[in-house]
Enzyme design. Structure first.
Site, mmCIF file in Angstrom:
data_model
loop_
_atom_site.group_PDB
_atom_site.id
_atom_site.type_symbol
_atom_site.label_atom_id
_atom_site.label_comp_id
_atom_site.label_asym_id
_atom_site.label_seq_id
_atom_site.Cartn_x
_atom_site.Cartn_y
_atom_site.Cartn_z
ATOM 1 C CB ILE A 1 -0.977 0.020 1.206
ATOM 2 C CG1 ILE A 1 -0.249 -0.277 2.530
ATOM 3 C CG2 ILE A 1 -2.113 -0.970 0.983
ATOM 4 C CD1 ILE A 1 -1.109 -0.103 3.766
ATOM 5 C CB ALA A 2 4.456 1.688 0.128
ATOM 6 N NE ARG A 3 3.566 7.200 -4.268
ATOM 7 C CZ ARG A 3 2.487 7.545 -3.564
ATOM 8 N NH1 ARG A 3 1.664 6.612 -3.123
ATOM 9 N NH2 ARG A 3 2.220 8.805 -3.317
ATOM 10 C CD GLU B 1 -0.109 3.464 -8.954
ATOM 11 O OE1 GLU B 1 -0.726 4.535 -8.796
ATOM 12 O OE2 GLU B 1 0.337 2.796 -8.025
ATOM 13 C CG HIS C 1 -2.700 4.707 -5.869
ATOM 14 N ND1 HIS C 1 -1.479 5.191 -6.266
ATOM 15 C CD2 HIS C 1 -2.866 5.158 -4.589
ATOM 16 C CE1 HIS C 1 -0.943 5.906 -5.280
ATOM 17 N NE2 HIS C 1 -1.789 5.899 -4.255
HETATM 18 C C1 8YV Z 1 -3.749 9.407 -3.075
HETATM 19 C C2 8YV Z 1 -1.429 8.769 -2.178
HETATM 20 O O1 8YV Z 1 -4.210 8.409 -3.927
HETATM 21 O O2 8YV Z 1 -1.167 9.819 -0.097
HETATM 22 C C3 8YV Z 1 -0.648 9.485 -1.144
HETATM 23 O O3 8YV Z 1 0.538 9.720 -1.373
HETATM 24 O O4 8YV Z 1 -0.880 8.199 -3.051
HETATM 25 C C4 8YV Z 1 -2.898 8.701 -2.064
HETATM 26 O O5 8YV Z 1 -3.382 9.052 -0.853
HETATM 27 C C5 8YV Z 1 -3.277 10.495 -3.918
HETATM 28 O O6 8YV Z 1 -2.457 11.375 -3.294
HETATM 29 C C6 8YV Z 1 -4.462 11.235 -4.514
HETATM 30 O O7 8YV Z 1 -4.068 11.758 -5.642
#
Ligand code: 8YV
Length: 311
Positions: A228-230, A259, A277
């Protein structure tokens, strides 16, 4: 005169309405607006963008009077923080408001994997139920959860996993002083000591591909990976190989490299649950994030430092 801002990606309509009421909003995601943006560039003093999208150096260079990048998220891996600091640009995130929902996404992915939720749904819809033979799931109770990156989201994930009867251990780049969970000496040691490995680590140059073939091997054929990171913190070649060869038991993935045009091999990879995401994508959290973006922008235009500046 309303100040000019650049909006890189869409936000909730209610938030965009508020932005429009206060600012002249130039929408980079709108192709027609993008083409006519040139004249406005020197007047733009603030950018609002998403965590996954950030702002490229090319765009930072195009905005000579930029003073703040308000990120609608917590990830800053798509922003050159050093360049921003050197240019005296504050980078402010929505730290704190999305913690629980992102952790919940991880828990949902984990349970979906362990209990075959997506597979079961497709199975029932396809009329397969009368034929029987649906596989048994795996209980989270009594299993070992490893958290790679014990920040706010990692801690929330751990607390929630404890409610399912899991025991928690972690690895973090710097020592964590406010946790009683067992700290592991290395990422590989963590993987080796985990039934479920949840990746919540910030994406930086140092953590690129931190989950590599060696770590997946340490996680092993009975181990599950949650990301759930990147996407960039996992070596996708190694992950696809491990999934296809039974090197790990499965993966629940909310984030990917490149993505939304992710590698098509994921579509057919076994024992995977894929999400687009959506870690923070609930009505409540996106509203709270949007409010914080509005506050950070307002602080900047009031001559104050945005509260959640991180650089
Ligand atoms: C959001 C995210 O999908 O917090 C982050 O860095 O990747 C997510 O919370 C994103 O920022 C919304 O565009």
């Amino acid at each position: 005169m309303k100040p000019d801002i650049l909006l890189v990606e869409p936000m909730m309509q209610a938030i965009e309405d508020q932005l429009d009421a206060i600012y002249t909003v130039h929408r980079l995601y709108n192709e027609a607006e993008k083409q006519t943006l040139e004249a406005a560039l020197p007047t733009i003093r603030a950018v609002a963008t998403g965590g996954g999208t950030g702002l490229s150096n090319e765009w930072i260079e195009k905005l000579p009077n930029l003073g703040v990048i308000a990120v609608n998220g917590v990830g800053t891996d798509r922003i050159d923080l050093k360049l921003a600091r050197a240019r005296n640009i504050d980078v402010a995130t929505t730290l704190g408001v999305l913690t629980d929902d992102v952790a919940d996404t991880g828990i949902a992915l984990m349970l979906a994997l362990l209990r075959h939720i997506a597979v079961g749904d497709a199975y029932v819809r396809a009329g397969q139920w009368p034929k029987g033979g649906f596989p048994l799931g795996i209980s989270p109770k009594g299993k070992r959860l490893g958290i790679l990156g014990l920040g706010q989201i990692g801690k929330a994930f751990g607390r929630k996993a404890e409610a399912f009867g899991m025991s928690v251990r972690y690895w973090n780049r710097s020592p964590v002083t406010d946790s009683d969970w067992q700290a592991c000496a290395s990422p590989a040691e963590l993987a080796e000591d985990s039934d479920v490995l949840c990746v919540v680590i910030a994406a930086t140059a140092e953590t690129r591909n931190i989950v590599d073939a060696e770590m997946l091997k340490a996680l092993g054929p009975k181990g599950y990976l949650i990301n759930i990171a990147r996407g960039t913190v996992v070596d996708e070649d190694a992950l696809l190989t491990a999934l296809n060869n039974g090197g790990i038991a499965g993966a629940g993935l909310d984030v990917f490299v490149n993505e939304p045009n992710i590698r098509e091999e994921f579509f057919t990879a076994p024992n995977t649950v894929l999400m687009p995401h959506v870690g923070s994508a609930t009505l409540e959290t996106r509203m709270a994030m949007g409010d914080l973006v509005l506050k950070n922008l307002a602080a900047h235009f009031a001559g104050e430092k945005p509260l959640t500046t991180i650089n």
